[in-house]
Design a protein around this motif. Sequence first.
Motif, mmCIF file in Angstrom:
data_model
loop_
_atom_site.group_PDB
_atom_site.id
_atom_site.type_symbol
_atom_site.label_atom_id
_atom_site.label_comp_id
_atom_site.label_asym_id
_atom_site.label_seq_id
_atom_site.Cartn_x
_atom_site.Cartn_y
_atom_site.Cartn_z
ATOM 1 N N GLU A 40 0.394 -0.782 -0.136
ATOM 2 C CA GLU A 40 0.055 -0.290 0.117
ATOM 3 C C GLU A 40 1.042 1.299 0.267
ATOM 4 N N GLY A 41 1.918 1.397 -1.069
ATOM 5 C CA GLY A 41 2.568 2.690 -0.874
ATOM 6 C C GLY A 41 4.000 2.564 0.087
ATOM 7 N N GLY A 60 -0.723 -0.750 11.418
ATOM 8 C CA GLY A 60 -2.154 -1.010 11.422
ATOM 9 C C GLY A 60 -2.643 0.106 9.795
ATOM 10 N N THR A 61 -2.271 0.988 10.999
ATOM 11 C CA THR A 61 -2.617 1.959 10.589
ATOM 12 C C THR A 61 -2.316 2.989 9.160
ATOM 13 N N GLU A 62 -1.539 1.682 8.532
ATOM 14 C CA GLU A 62 -0.624 2.063 7.356
ATOM 15 C C GLU A 62 -1.361 1.696 6.089
ATOM 16 N N LEU A 63 -2.086 1.133 7.002
ATOM 17 C CA LEU A 63 -4.055 -0.102 6.036
ATOM 18 C C LEU A 63 -4.525 1.144 5.608
ATOM 19 N N SER A 70 -4.892 -6.562 -1.643
ATOM 20 C CA SER A 70 -3.672 -5.619 -1.748
ATOM 21 C C SER A 70 -2.213 -6.500 -2.002
ATOM 22 N N THR A 71 -1.455 -5.485 -3.423
ATOM 23 C CA THR A 71 0.015 -6.999 -3.724
ATOM 24 C C THR A 71 0.560 -6.785 -2.865
ATOM 25 N N VAL A 72 1.481 -7.444 -2.297
ATOM 26 C CA VAL A 72 2.942 -6.937 -1.418
ATOM 27 C C VAL A 72 4.010 -7.275 -2.121
#
Length: 198
Positions: A40-41, A60-63, A70-72
């Motif tokens: 997620e950037g 978690g707040t970064e998602l 979401s592609t890792v």
Amino acid sequence: AINAPVMGDDYISAAERSASAGITLSGTGEAGASIQVTMEGVTRATVVREDGSWSVNFAGTELRGGTYDSTVTVTSTDAAGNTGTVTHVVHVDTEVRNFTGATDGVVNAVDAASDLAVTGTVESGSRVQVQWRGTWYNASVDANGNWSASIPSSAIPAGESNVVLTMRATDHVGNVRTTTQTVRVDTLVNTLGLSGEV
């Protein structure tokens, strides 16, 4: 490589997203190689341990919340400058989707003689429970997400009162959503007296 499944099932739920431990991604690689993991950037960097394992942590707040894939991306660079990249899809699901439910807003004496039906919709694979006057009742949910529950007539109080009906849905990854409705119970016939001289 990145270890699969992530979080045990490749799903990140609302509880996992809000946990203080955050989201840990791990995998394997060449010992000593540098690793960059992007989700997620947001990018985290680490080095492969001597046993060939690596791990990074995301808050978690970064998602963002919601329901999406979401592609890792994991990029490894060894001491000689060789690089390799792998990807892995993680399913983010932090909500119970399509949850609705209600019953007739008024229960009269005729209604109280039979069970009270509560119906609604929810995402497929979810579990629904209905609370009426402190007791939980399990609803049946079909493959399309249509659900229904019955409140037995014996649980409907006589007289006039307002009862708060609570409906709770839990989806397949443990996300919970609750909604309420106030139901007016009126099983009395109030008589009007007349007086006067004829």
